[in-house]
Structures are given as C-alpha cells and as structure tokens.
Design a protein around this motif. Structure first.
Motif, mmCIF file in Angstrom:
data_model
loop_
_atom_site.group_PDB
_atom_site.id
_atom_site.type_symbol
_atom_site.label_atom_id
_atom_site.label_comp_id
_atom_site.label_asym_id
_atom_site.label_seq_id
_atom_site.Cartn_x
_atom_site.Cartn_y
_atom_site.Cartn_z
ATOM 1 N N LEU A 92 35.843 58.938 53.606
ATOM 2 C CA LEU A 92 34.890 58.937 51.809
ATOM 3 C C LEU A 92 34.535 57.135 51.915
ATOM 4 O O LEU A 92 32.909 56.979 51.151
ATOM 5 C CB LEU A 92 36.137 58.458 51.258
ATOM 6 N N ARG A 93 34.801 56.397 52.565
ATOM 7 C CA ARG A 93 34.724 55.203 52.708
ATOM 8 C C ARG A 93 33.102 55.270 53.101
ATOM 9 O O ARG A 93 32.135 54.563 52.665
ATOM 10 C CB ARG A 93 35.473 54.257 53.787
ATOM 11 N N PHE A 141 37.363 52.043 46.823
ATOM 12 C CA PHE A 141 37.813 53.221 47.837
ATOM 13 C C PHE A 141 39.327 53.611 47.613
ATOM 14 O O PHE A 141 39.759 54.643 48.594
ATOM 15 C CB PHE A 141 37.122 52.887 49.005
ATOM 16 N N ASP A 142 39.999 52.122 48.145
ATOM 17 C CA ASP A 142 42.190 52.482 48.143
ATOM 18 C C ASP A 142 42.192 53.263 47.252
ATOM 19 O O ASP A 142 43.232 54.043 46.939
ATOM 20 C CB ASP A 142 42.844 50.940 48.373
ATOM 21 N N GLU A 143 41.587 53.032 45.957
ATOM 22 C CA GLU A 143 42.353 53.562 45.022
ATOM 23 C C GLU A 143 42.077 54.939 44.754
ATOM 24 O O GLU A 143 43.083 56.206 44.182
ATOM 25 C CB GLU A 143 41.345 52.723 43.211
ATOM 26 N N ALA A 144 40.893 55.145 45.085
ATOM 27 C CA ALA A 144 40.126 56.579 45.595
ATOM 28 C C ALA A 144 40.727 57.407 46.597
ATOM 29 O O ALA A 144 41.516 58.910 45.997
ATOM 30 C CB ALA A 144 38.228 56.285 45.651
ATOM 31 N N ILE A 145 41.017 56.750 47.628
ATOM 32 C CA ILE A 145 41.890 57.809 48.343
ATOM 33 C C ILE A 145 43.934 58.152 47.545
ATOM 34 O O ILE A 145 44.082 59.159 47.782
ATOM 35 C CB ILE A 145 41.937 56.695 49.639
ATOM 36 N N THR A 146 43.870 56.951 46.693
ATOM 37 C CA THR A 146 46.050 57.186 46.311
ATOM 38 C C THR A 146 45.161 58.586 45.583
ATOM 39 O O THR A 146 46.384 59.180 45.008
ATOM 40 C CB THR A 146 45.813 55.692 45.645
ATOM 41 N N LEU A 147 44.272 57.813 44.325
ATOM 42 C CA LEU A 147 43.649 59.204 43.438
ATOM 43 C C LEU A 147 43.590 60.857 44.308
ATOM 44 O O LEU A 147 44.180 61.442 43.519
ATOM 45 C CB LEU A 147 42.559 59.114 42.124
ATOM 46 N N ILE A 148 42.966 60.832 45.263
ATOM 47 C CA ILE A 148 42.931 62.019 45.914
ATOM 48 C C ILE A 148 44.254 62.705 46.827
ATOM 49 O O ILE A 148 44.731 63.915 45.805
ATOM 50 C CB ILE A 148 41.948 62.267 47.288
ATOM 51 N N ARG A 149 44.863 61.553 47.058
ATOM 52 C CA ARG A 149 46.086 62.200 47.596
ATOM 53 C C ARG A 149 47.639 62.584 47.001
ATOM 54 O O ARG A 149 48.289 63.285 46.694
ATOM 55 C CB ARG A 149 46.773 61.149 48.541
ATOM 56 N N ASN A 150 47.561 61.673 45.187
ATOM 57 C CA ASN A 150 48.248 62.432 44.653
ATOM 58 C C ASN A 150 47.391 63.087 42.802
ATOM 59 O O ASN A 150 48.616 63.856 42.227
ATOM 60 C CB ASN A 150 48.436 61.500 43.741
#
Length: 331
Positions: free
Chosen positions: A242-243, A276-285
C-alpha cells in the motif's frame, strides 16, 4: 492424509541440491559471462540467498504424472522456472522501490538500478536462449510457453506499475494483473513438468489449472500477509504494498466502506507515513482481510477438486501435499 512438520522438499522427496546445482550451472556454463563479472556474481548471490523453490518443485511434481518423471531434463527445466522467477523478483524490487528481499538488501541496493536491470534482463534472455537450444520436435510448445510466461510476467509488472495509487482499479483489472504476475508461472511450471515427462495432454491441462488456482490463492494470501504481518516476519515493511501505491484485494474490499474509501483516496506518493499507518489500521479493522481470505479459500477449493479428479494417479497425493503447504501458509 497425515501432515508432516518436515520441509516441503523432504515431504515430496525432491533434491534441493540438484535444483540448486542446475540453477548455478545456468550462469556458470555461459561462455559469454566472465567468471569475475558483476552479472555472474550477482546471479549467484541471488540464487544462494534462499527461497522456497516452489516453482521448480511444481515442475518435478508435474513430471510425476508422465512416463518419464524426474529425469535430468525435468530437473533442468525446474531450474529454468526458478531462474525466471528470480529474474522477475529483481525487476519487482526495482519497480516497488523495495530496499530488502528476504531480510537482505535488494540487488539494486547492493549495486545500482542500472546494474540490477541488466542482470534481470540477462536472466530472462538466458532462459529463452537455453529453452530454444534444447527444444525437440515433440516439445515445440516449451519455448512458446516460456516466451508467453516471461511476456506475461513483464506485463503483470507493467500493470502493477501503471496502476500505482489507482483507487479506481476494478476487480477485473486486479485479477488480470494477479494472474500475469504470479499464477501463470506456477501453472506453467506444473504444465512444463507434465509435458517434459510425456504426460497425457488432458492431465497436463488439469495440472495447469491446478497451478493457476493455487497461484491466484497464493497472491491473495500474499496481499493479506502484507497487511497482517510484522516487518520482521515479512522481511520488508508491513503494509509495503500500500505504501508503494499497490491497490490489492483487501484494499478494494475495504473501499466498499465510504469512510475508508475517502481516507484511502488521500494517499499518494509522498503522503505522510501517518496517513498510511491509519489506512492500514482501518483496513485491518474493516473485515476486508477476512473477506479476502474467503476468496483465497475459494481458489484453494477449486484446486483441491482438481486433485480429486486426478485420483487415479499416485502423484495426486503430491498435489495434495502442495495444497496443504499453500493452505497453511502464514509467511
């Protein structure tokens, strides 16, 4: 079936020493490459850096469905398929701007981009040269398949590069890229092994389909792991795809939620790491990872069905061993 904790080659009774030896011979027997050249040094380092050797293993398993299994010719074809894969990783790391591979610096970092491109180009060209030289009348399709495979691999890489940060990517485009980039070489590996051992044509086609389904599942699982696992487990930064602007299946599924879609569309090359960190967290959840895994399981079920269709062949048990290896893959 009783599953073993031993390595996949041990379970399948395949000689990694022979595969690795044939791999090295591809470059060490090339009269046009000097023994101290950067090309030879770089290729040998790539070969010796490790890897699961899944594609050569598939060639050998495919050969077990024919009348001439595991011949010298089959092992040499197995090495060629791994050589193609290794070359594609060189180009992949450059396009993805990946600094590491298997926890070690990528080739373009230990040398430079220009050198790495030339090494990757040499490896692809060397493969086609070898296959063209060894093709027999009854195996005329081997070099055709190899050409198709290398072409499709390059096309897959181009499709990936051309769609960086393209959050309007369709599922159809994602599947086409996935098949070109990953599945086709796995499918071709099984197919080549079957043809080299003079397997029945219909069986060879079934093995191709098995490899295709397995390869599609493998790439989906890879996309999931990139978002799930830690940097230490992956050998590269978590969420690296993603990054780098790659829109993978979990991303596409997560975008079905408007709030996540809105956040993802803020991402671009040069966006702050926090986004990007926030996006990854959103996808994981979001549940998208679980949905993607369900899709992977669908491909795996189709592959399993093919193993059962080939139950009259003792080697169908080897396909099932491969299946179990892929199904429990967590890294």
């Amino acid at each position: 079936m009783t599953l073993s904790n031993s390595s996949l080659p041990d379970q399948l009774q395949i000689s990694m020493k022979q595969i690795n030896r044939d791999l090295e011979r591809i470059v060490t027997t090339d009269p046009d490459v000097a023994s101290r050249s950067i090309v030879r040094k770089s290729v040998l380092e790539l070969i010796r850096s490790g890897g699961k050797r899944l594609r050569p293993i598939m060639v050998i398993v495919g050969s077990r469905f024919g009348i001439k299994p595991e011949s010298t010719n089959v092992y040499q074809l197995a090495a060629v398929c791994e050589f193609i894969h290794a070359a594609s990783l060189v180009h992949d790391d450059i396009l993805d701007q990946a600094d590491t591979r298997r926890g070690q610096p990528s080739l373009h970092k230990t040398t430079n981009v220009q050198t790495a491109v030339q090494v990757g180009n040499y490896m692809m060209s060397r493969v086609l040269e070898l296959l063209s030289a060894r093709t027999k009348d009854r195996d005329r399709n081997i070099d055709e398949l190899a050409s198709l495979t290398t072409t499709q691999l390059c096309l897959g890489e181009y499709q990936q590069m051309d769609n960086r940060y393209n959050f309007d990517l369709t599922l159809e485009q994602y599947w086409e890229k996935t098949r070109n980039k990953t599945a086709i070489l796995m499918a071709t590996s099984l197919h080549l092994g079957a043809r080299a051992s003079e397997a029945d044509e219909e069986v060879a086609k079934q093995l191709y389909e098995f490899g295709d389904q397995l390869g599609m599942a493998f790439q989906v699982r890879d996309d999931v792991l990139d978002l799930q696992q830690s940097a230490e487990a992956l050998g590269k930064p978590a969420g690296a795809d993603l990054r780098n602007g790659q829109v993978t299946l979990p991303v596409l599924l997560a975008m079905e939620e408007p709030a996540i879609e809105s956040h993802l569309r803020k991402l671009h090359e040069g966006a702050p790491d926090q986004l990007f960190d926030e996006a990854i967290t959103l996808i994981r959840n979001s549940g998208a990872i679980e949905q993607a895994l369900e899709v992977s399981h669908t491909f795996m079920q189709r592959a399993w069905d093919i193993t059962e269709q080939l139950a009259d062949y003792p080697a169908h048990q080897d396909l099932q061993t491969l299946w179990h290896y892929f199904e429990k893959r967590t890294y």
